[in-house]
Design a protein around this motif. Sequence first.
Motif, PDB file in Angstrom:
ATOM      1  N   HIS A  34     -28.761  95.451  -0.042  1.00  0.00           N
ATOM      2  CA  HIS A  34     -29.483  95.144  -1.267  1.00  0.00           C
ATOM      3  C   HIS A  34     -30.595  96.167  -1.496  1.00  0.00           C
ATOM      4  CE1 HIS A  34     -27.915  90.779  -1.215  1.00  0.00           C
ATOM      5  NE2 HIS A  34     -27.242  91.474  -2.091  1.00  0.00           N
ATOM      6  N   LEU A  37     -28.963  99.140  -2.913  1.00  0.00           N
ATOM      7  CA  LEU A  37     -28.633  98.945  -4.329  1.00  0.00           C
ATOM      8  C   LEU A  37     -29.846  99.231  -5.215  1.00  0.00           C
ATOM      9  CD1 LEU A  37     -26.450  95.725  -4.375  1.00  0.00           C
ATOM     10  CD2 LEU A  37     -25.725  98.053  -4.852  1.00  0.00           C
ATOM     11  N   MET A  41     -30.067 102.054  -8.054  1.00  0.00           N
ATOM     12  CA  MET A  41     -30.422 101.758  -9.444  1.00  0.00           C
ATOM     13  C   MET A  41     -31.535 102.693  -9.927  1.00  0.00           C
ATOM     14  SD  MET A  41     -30.222  97.600  -9.240  1.00  0.00           S
ATOM     15  CE  MET A  41     -30.971  97.299 -10.819  1.00  0.00           C
ATOM     16  N   ALA A  46     -32.202 103.490 -13.736  1.00  0.00           N
ATOM     17  CA  ALA A  46     -32.312 102.097 -14.163  1.00  0.00           C
ATOM     18  C   ALA A  46     -33.752 101.628 -13.971  1.00  0.00           C
ATOM     19  CB  ALA A  46     -31.368 101.216 -13.350  1.00  0.00           C
ATOM     20  N   ASP A  56     -29.636  88.310  -8.882  1.00  0.00           N
ATOM     21  CA  ASP A  56     -29.309  89.558  -9.564  1.00  0.00           C
ATOM     22  C   ASP A  56     -28.716  90.566  -8.595  1.00  0.00           C
ATOM     23  OD1 ASP A  56     -30.347  88.441 -11.873  1.00  0.00           O
ATOM     24  OD2 ASP A  56     -32.296  89.410 -11.654  1.00  0.00           O
ATOM     25  N   LEU A  57     -29.303  90.659  -7.407  1.00  0.00           N
ATOM     26  CA  LEU A  57     -28.781  91.573  -6.396  1.00  0.00           C
ATOM     27  C   LEU A  57     -27.392  91.150  -5.948  1.00  0.00           C
ATOM     28  CD1 LEU A  57     -31.968  92.234  -4.256  1.00  0.00           C
ATOM     29  CD2 LEU A  57     -30.892  93.777  -5.900  1.00  0.00           C
ATOM     30  N   VAL A  60     -24.943  92.296  -8.546  1.00  0.00           N
ATOM     31  CA  VAL A  60     -24.684  93.734  -8.442  1.00  0.00           C
ATOM     32  C   VAL A  60     -23.813  94.012  -7.221  1.00  0.00           C
ATOM     33  CG1 VAL A  60     -25.747  95.999  -8.069  1.00  0.00           C
ATOM     34  CG2 VAL A  60     -26.769  94.401  -9.685  1.00  0.00           C
ATOM     35  N   ASP A  62     -21.642  92.055  -5.923  1.00  0.00           N
ATOM     36  CA  ASP A  62     -20.283  91.640  -6.270  1.00  0.00           C
ATOM     37  C   ASP A  62     -19.591  92.718  -7.099  1.00  0.00           C
ATOM     38  OD1 ASP A  62     -20.637  89.258  -4.936  1.00  0.00           O
ATOM     39  OD2 ASP A  62     -21.020  88.081  -6.756  1.00  0.00           O
ATOM     40  N   LEU A  63     -20.306  93.295  -8.054  1.00  0.00           N
ATOM     41  CA  LEU A  63     -19.725  94.355  -8.883  1.00  0.00           C
ATOM     42  C   LEU A  63     -19.383  95.583  -8.048  1.00  0.00           C
ATOM     43  CD1 LEU A  63     -21.923  94.216 -12.101  1.00  0.00           C
ATOM     44  CD2 LEU A  63     -19.512  93.605 -11.892  1.00  0.00           C
ATOM     45  N   VAL A  64     -20.267  95.947  -7.143  1.00  0.00           N
ATOM     46  CA  VAL A  64     -20.013  97.101  -6.277  1.00  0.00           C
ATOM     47  C   VAL A  64     -18.774  96.846  -5.424  1.00  0.00           C
ATOM     48  CG1 VAL A  64     -20.906  98.435  -4.322  1.00  0.00           C
ATOM     49  CG2 VAL A  64     -22.386  97.929  -6.265  1.00  0.00           C
ATOM     50  N   TRP A  67     -15.743  97.072  -7.622  1.00  0.00           N
ATOM     51  CA  TRP A  67     -15.446  98.462  -7.978  1.00  0.00           C
ATOM     52  C   TRP A  67     -14.816  99.189  -6.799  1.00  0.00           C
ATOM     53  CZ3 TRP A  67     -16.204 103.314  -6.217  1.00  0.00           C
ATOM     54  CH2 TRP A  67     -15.837 104.350  -7.072  1.00  0.00           C
TER      55      TRP A  67
END
Length: 132
Positions: A34, A37, A41, A46, A56-57, A60, A62-64, A67
């Motif tokens: 985290h 991340l 960002m 960002a 929120d972390l 992110v 999960d998205l990473v 991907w």
Amino acid sequence: MTGEDKSETASEASAPKPLRPLPDRPQDQTEDFHGHLMDLMVSVGAELPEVIRHEDLDAVADLVSEWRETALREFVMNEDLDVRRCIIPGLPLRAGRYPADLHELVQEAVRIARAHPDDYIRHRVEIQTGGG
């Protein structure tokens, strides 16, 4: 319930939740991830909010993860040179960065990259696996 009791309940409700552990990772590595991340960002420009919520972390993270898995599968299945050249710089090629069920796919991606006719792809795989 007294005003003091309500205050304690509200503060308990707003207390930060612990970070959700990443798959196959101990809590200290989750916190490191985290932190990474947030650094990432900032590095891409960002703007970070004054308060960063663990949720929120987690989103992110999960998205990473999503991907990484999608990019790994695309790298292995798509033989297009430009696609592979675009994917490989951001593709972690160490099995430990993925859940156990993707370790064979990571090994396949490394095998493909090492045997690839393109110099750039062969060069990148060695950098990313620590071999060069």
